[in-house]
Design a protein around this motif. Structure first.
Motif, PDB file in Angstrom:
ATOM      1  N   ASP A   1      -0.951 -12.920  -0.823  1.00  0.00           N
ATOM      2  CA  ASP A   1      -0.192 -13.619  -1.857  1.00  0.00           C
ATOM      3  C   ASP A   1       0.082 -12.662  -3.015  1.00  0.00           C
ATOM      4  O   ASP A   1      -0.775 -11.835  -3.363  1.00  0.00           O
ATOM      5  CB  ASP A   1      -0.980 -14.839  -2.340  1.00  0.00           C
ATOM      6  N   VAL A   2       1.262 -12.747  -3.611  1.00  0.00           N
ATOM      7  CA  VAL A   2       1.610 -11.851  -4.711  1.00  0.00           C
ATOM      8  C   VAL A   2       0.906 -12.259  -5.999  1.00  0.00           C
ATOM      9  O   VAL A   2       0.363 -11.427  -6.726  1.00  0.00           O
ATOM     10  CB  VAL A   2       3.143 -11.822  -4.917  1.00  0.00           C
ATOM     11  N   MET A   3       0.875 -13.560  -6.298  1.00  0.00           N
ATOM     12  CA  MET A   3       0.292 -14.050  -7.546  1.00  0.00           C
ATOM     13  C   MET A   3      -1.174 -14.418  -7.329  1.00  0.00           C
ATOM     14  O   MET A   3      -1.484 -15.502  -6.838  1.00  0.00           O
ATOM     15  CB  MET A   3       1.075 -15.254  -8.054  1.00  0.00           C
ATOM     16  N   LEU A   4      -2.067 -13.507  -7.687  1.00  0.00           N
ATOM     17  CA  LEU A   4      -3.499 -13.710  -7.474  1.00  0.00           C
ATOM     18  C   LEU A   4      -4.276 -13.500  -8.769  1.00  0.00           C
ATOM     19  O   LEU A   4      -3.868 -12.692  -9.616  1.00  0.00           O
ATOM     20  CB  LEU A   4      -4.028 -12.717  -6.422  1.00  0.00           C
ATOM     21  N   PRO A   5      -5.416 -14.173  -8.935  1.00  0.00           N
ATOM     22  CA  PRO A   5      -6.297 -13.884 -10.075  1.00  0.00           C
ATOM     23  C   PRO A   5      -7.054 -12.577  -9.860  1.00  0.00           C
ATOM     24  O   PRO A   5      -7.111 -12.067  -8.738  1.00  0.00           O
ATOM     25  CB  PRO A   5      -7.254 -15.085 -10.085  1.00  0.00           C
ATOM     26  N   GLU A   6      -7.613 -12.052 -10.905  1.00  0.00           N
ATOM     27  CA  GLU A   6      -8.426 -10.829 -10.888  1.00  0.00           C
ATOM     28  C   GLU A   6      -7.569  -9.563 -10.680  1.00  0.00           C
ATOM     29  O   GLU A   6      -7.654  -8.611 -11.428  1.00  0.00           O
ATOM     30  CB  GLU A   6      -9.529 -10.888  -9.813  1.00  0.00           C
ATOM     31  N   LEU A   7      -6.754  -9.585  -9.632  1.00  0.00           N
ATOM     32  CA  LEU A   7      -5.935  -8.428  -9.278  1.00  0.00           C
ATOM     33  C   LEU A   7      -4.707  -8.972  -8.551  1.00  0.00           C
ATOM     34  O   LEU A   7      -4.841  -9.738  -7.612  1.00  0.00           O
ATOM     35  CB  LEU A   7      -6.729  -7.487  -8.359  1.00  0.00           C
ATOM     36  N   SER A   8      -3.515  -8.609  -8.996  1.00  0.00           N
ATOM     37  CA  SER A   8      -2.307  -9.143  -8.347  1.00  0.00           C
ATOM     38  C   SER A   8      -2.178  -8.594  -6.929  1.00  0.00           C
ATOM     39  O   SER A   8      -2.757  -7.552  -6.590  1.00  0.00           O
ATOM     40  CB  SER A   8      -1.059  -8.756  -9.148  1.00  0.00           C
ATOM     41  N   GLY A   9      -1.408  -9.298  -6.133  1.00  0.00           N
ATOM     42  CA  GLY A   9      -1.193  -8.841  -4.762  1.00  0.00           C
ATOM     43  C   GLY A   9      -0.539  -7.475  -4.708  1.00  0.00           C
ATOM     44  O   GLY A   9      -0.901  -6.624  -3.888  1.00  0.00           O
ATOM     45  N   ILE A  10       0.442  -7.225  -5.593  1.00  0.00           N
ATOM     46  CA  ILE A  10       1.123  -5.931  -5.620  1.00  0.00           C
ATOM     47  C   ILE A  10       0.158  -4.816  -5.993  1.00  0.00           C
ATOM     48  O   ILE A  10       0.172  -3.731  -5.412  1.00  0.00           O
ATOM     49  CB  ILE A  10       2.319  -5.963  -6.599  1.00  0.00           C
ATOM     50  N   GLU A  11      -0.718  -5.081  -6.974  1.00  0.00           N
ATOM     51  CA  GLU A  11      -1.686  -4.062  -7.384  1.00  0.00           C
ATOM     52  C   GLU A  11      -2.716  -3.822  -6.283  1.00  0.00           C
ATOM     53  O   GLU A  11      -3.123  -2.676  -6.035  1.00  0.00           O
ATOM     54  CB  GLU A  11      -2.387  -4.482  -8.680  1.00  0.00           C
ATOM     55  N   MET A  12      -3.159  -4.894  -5.621  1.00  0.00           N
ATOM     56  CA  MET A  12      -4.079  -4.731  -4.496  1.00  0.00           C
ATOM     57  C   MET A  12      -3.443  -3.872  -3.411  1.00  0.00           C
ATOM     58  O   MET A  12      -4.070  -2.963  -2.859  1.00  0.00           O
ATOM     59  CB  MET A  12      -4.460  -6.100  -3.932  1.00  0.00           C
ATOM     60  N   LEU A  13      -2.176  -4.133  -3.120  1.00  0.00           N
ATOM     61  CA  LEU A  13      -1.452  -3.362  -2.108  1.00  0.00           C
ATOM     62  C   LEU A  13      -1.327  -1.904  -2.525  1.00  0.00           C
ATOM     63  O   LEU A  13      -1.539  -0.991  -1.718  1.00  0.00           O
ATOM     64  CB  LEU A  13      -0.070  -3.985  -1.898  1.00  0.00           C
ATOM     65  N   ARG A  14      -0.985  -1.692  -3.791  1.00  0.00           N
ATOM     66  CA  ARG A  14      -0.863  -0.312  -4.284  1.00  0.00           C
ATOM     67  C   ARG A  14      -2.156   0.468  -4.112  1.00  0.00           C
ATOM     68  O   ARG A  14      -2.148   1.628  -3.678  1.00  0.00           O
ATOM     69  CB  ARG A  14      -0.448  -0.332  -5.764  1.00  0.00           C
ATOM     70  N   ARG A  15      -3.284  -0.166  -4.425  1.00  0.00           N
ATOM     71  CA  ARG A  15      -4.575   0.516  -4.301  1.00  0.00           C
ATOM     72  C   ARG A  15      -4.941   0.776  -2.842  1.00  0.00           C
ATOM     73  O   ARG A  15      -5.548   1.808  -2.518  1.00  0.00           O
ATOM     74  CB  ARG A  15      -5.670  -0.312  -4.991  1.00  0.00           C
ATOM     75  N   LEU A  16      -4.574  -0.156  -1.976  1.00  0.00           N
ATOM     76  CA  LEU A  16      -4.829   0.055  -0.544  1.00  0.00           C
ATOM     77  C   LEU A  16      -4.082   1.289  -0.036  1.00  0.00           C
ATOM     78  O   LEU A  16      -4.645   2.135   0.652  1.00  0.00           O
ATOM     79  CB  LEU A  16      -4.391  -1.168   0.262  1.00  0.00           C
ATOM     80  N   ARG A  17      -2.800   1.356  -0.368  1.00  0.00           N
ATOM     81  CA  ARG A  17      -1.999   2.490   0.109  1.00  0.00           C
ATOM     82  C   ARG A  17      -2.447   3.799  -0.539  1.00  0.00           C
ATOM     83  O   ARG A  17      -2.414   4.846   0.101  1.00  0.00           O
ATOM     84  CB  ARG A  17      -0.513   2.232  -0.165  1.00  0.00           C
ATOM     85  N   LYS A  18      -2.868   3.731  -1.795  1.00  0.00           N
ATOM     86  CA  LYS A  18      -3.378   4.937  -2.454  1.00  0.00           C
ATOM     87  C   LYS A  18      -4.630   5.434  -1.749  1.00  0.00           C
ATOM     88  O   LYS A  18      -4.878   6.643  -1.673  1.00  0.00           O
ATOM     89  CB  LYS A  18      -3.679   4.642  -3.926  1.00  0.00           C
ATOM     90  N   ALA A  19      -5.432   4.489  -1.225  1.00  0.00           N
ATOM     91  CA  ALA A  19      -6.642   4.845  -0.483  1.00  0.00           C
ATOM     92  C   ALA A  19      -6.333   5.188   0.973  1.00  0.00           C
ATOM     93  O   ALA A  19      -7.242   5.387   1.776  1.00  0.00           O
ATOM     94  CB  ALA A  19      -7.640   3.687  -0.542  1.00  0.00           C
ATOM     95  N   GLU A  20      -5.031   5.264   1.307  1.00  0.00           N
ATOM     96  CA  GLU A  20      -4.556   5.599   2.653  1.00  0.00           C
ATOM     97  C   GLU A  20      -5.026   4.599   3.705  1.00  0.00           C
ATOM     98  O   GLU A  20      -5.321   4.955   4.846  1.00  0.00           O
ATOM     99  CB  GLU A  20      -4.955   7.031   3.028  1.00  0.00           C
TER     100      GLU A  20
END
Length: 230
Positions: free
Chosen positions: A53-72
């Protein structure tokens, strides 16, 4: 072995329905309700797909995705969003999403997207194992490491730019249609604006053609695109 899917959705009722429907289809399902805990699971669990989901508490979905891809972490991700503008879709895809579904959605459509995304990823892994190097002229892709270089210079691509370039190179010296690109790169029959292809082609040209010679990506007016040396 069942494919494992992580659902990150803060609306408890929607998460419950998704879990039940996915389990009925034979998937192993994990559920988290905020971006922070979702990221923790995604970084450490063995997953085949994430419904995010894009709209999430604590950490947005887009930010979670960005961190995942940054961590390869290259687990396929389908975004669940209430937003329906081209800009929002492109932003999500630019951060590395493989697909998106706009709320409210029909569960059958979502399940079809899930099947398509997992199948596409499985085929990509198989293709990478069989043909680790793709090349044309001085452009080389190592599909095992996802490294891209031209004239020995490393080029950084977003996941979707990479997928598009791999598809073009897999079909080098052939014309690929816009419909073919949407089906094979986005993994489903797209039913919206097709200018997203133009956006990604423009990004690719800037990265692999602008500073090099000869240009490799060609527009075939009224048909699609081709990657070739002349």
């Amino acid at each position: 072995m069942s494919k494992r899917i992580l659902v990150v959705e803060d609306e408890v009722q929607i998460a419950r329905v998704l879990k039940l429907e996915l389990e009925y289809e034979g998937y192993d399902v994990l559920v988290e309700h905020d971006g922070k805990s979702g990221l923790e699971v995604a970084l450490h669990a063995n997953l085949d797909l994430i419904l995010l989901d894009v709209m999430l508490p604590e950490l947005s979905g887009i930010e979670m995705l960005r961190r995942l891809r940054k961590a390869e972490v290259n687990i396929p991700v389908i975004l669940l969003t209430a937003r329906n503008t081209t800009l929002d879709k492109v932003m999500g895809l630019d951060q590395g999403a493989n697909d998106y579904v706009t709320k409210p959605f029909e569960i059958e459509e979502l399940l079809a997207r899930v099947r398509s995304c997992i199948r596409h990823n499985t085929l990509s892994v198989k293709s990478s194992n069989e043909t680790p190097l793709l090349s044309i002229a001085d452009l080389v892709i190592n599909t095992e490491t996802r490294e891209v270089a031209r004239s020995g210079i490393s080029i950084s691509l977003t996941p979707k730019e990479y997928d598009l370039l791999v598809y073009l190179l897999t079909n080098k010296n052939k014309i690929v249609t816009r419909e073919g690109i949407l089906m094979h790169v986005w993994g489903y029959e797209y039913e919206g604006e097709t200018n997203v292809i133009d956006v990604y082609i423009r990004h690719l040209r800037k990265k692999i053609d602008e500073e090099f010679s000869p240009p490799l990506i060609q527009t075939i007016r009224g048909v699609g695109y081709a990657i070739r040396e002349n």
